[in-house]
Each structure stands twice: as C-alpha cells, then as structure tokens.
Design a protein around this motif. Sequence first.
Motif: not given
Length: 260
Positions: A192-195, A207-211
């Motif tokens: 489940k990505e969280d930008f 944007y930094w990709l997290g999740g």
Amino acid sequence: MTQTNKKPLILITNDDGVNAKGIAALYEMVKDFGEIYMIAPNRANSGKSNSITVEVPIRIKKIRDEENLKVYSCKGTPVDCVKLALNKIVPRQPDFVVSGINHGTNTSVSVLYSGTMGATVEGCLAGIPSVGFSLDSFESRADFSQSIKFGRKIFENVVKNGLPKNICLNVNFPLGDIKGVRVCRQADGVWKEDFDQRKDPFGGDYYWLGGQFKNAEPYAKDTDEAAIKNGYASIVPTKVDMTAHEVLENFKTWDYEVVD
C-alpha cells in the motif's frame, strides 16, 4: 586423453551494490564451491526488478583480481550485470547464479519488484540454476552469520540436486537465530503506497515513495511470510512462466468474433 577438472563457475550479484555487506556475506557462503565472478551494481539498485539499461552506455570496471575471485563494478541494474557477465565477462557459461544477500526480505509480492530476484530470474532464463537470498533487515551492518550458515546448506543442495528448467529459488532469512528451513509458497499480499508530497525551493512538487506491506492472509501457516515471522528460513520455488494455466480454458470460451 586429457582430463580437465574445472571448478564450478559461480556468478554472484546483488541490487544493494558491490560494496554492500550482504554481497560480501554471499561470497563467504559460496566461495568454497567454485570459482567466483562477482559482478554487481556500483550503487544501490533496489526495486529495479527486471529492468535493463537501454538509453545510456553500460560501463564496467574490474576492481579486484585474485585466484578464484574476480570482482567488477557495473554502472547498471542487477539484470544488466547478469546480461553483461554472460555475454562479455565470464570465460564460460556459469554453473550457478546467486544473488544477494539482500538487505530486506523479498517475500510475497515483493518478488515482483526485487532487483535481487530480477537478477536471479535472468540467470534462470539463461538455463542456469539460480538462487536469490534475502535477509529480514535493512541495516547496512546487519548480522549475516546465520544466513551464511543456512544459505551454504541450501546452496549445497542446489549443487547436488540441480534445479528444474525455468525454476529458480527465492530464499529469505529471518534476523537472528534461525530455527530451520521451510519450503513454502508465496504469501498473498500487496504494498500500500504512500507518496510523501513536498515542495522544492522553486515551488514545484516532488514525491518520496513510502508505504507498508499488507499481508492478506496473516494467519496462514504455509507461506514465506509465516516462515520468516516464526524464525525459519523460507524457500519458495519460483517460476519464470507467468501464464495462468489454470484458467486458460475459461478464456477460450469467450466470444472473440468481431462484427463490422
């Protein structure tokens, strides 16, 4: 008649870079099994999956040359490393390709994103018995001692028994003491990505990709996720054929006639 007793040729690579502690541990794991060619990215290439470099030249540099060990740094992806090695660097077809030891697991759906497993699959596609190894820790100074011990035994089995055509192994180790080894299936899960949206000094967005990983079957006992969480090394035999054979006949029943 002249007999030649060549040592097995082992190609090793990774996606964390040629200077990562994990690939040094991988070398310790397999060095007694043959002649080693280490060809790895010059920097971290996590998440590169099966990507290849086509828009710029690929450069490679020999950084170590010893008996039974040649080390190259490649300015490319993990799959670039394997392709270049097989076509231009190694003196003959390797007997084995091993990738890792990755800093961080490649269980469940992560296998699709993993540069570690991308390189492993590339070796498999070339008809070479190939294994990817990963550890459940992102720490650059993680303790790989247990991974080396259990990984050596796993690799010994690959040397002894070989692997079926178009099958490679995805091996994951828990951090700390390992209770044993489980052969299991890939867990059903999704990232489940969280930008994280930010502003640069000129007012533009970046944007930094997290999740977070979401395990869709947290109570299943026969998955790689379950093995790792319970202190076992997991082995998932992994196919390169992504055809959904079990539903082929269903799709043949659809109406494909085009009416003008």
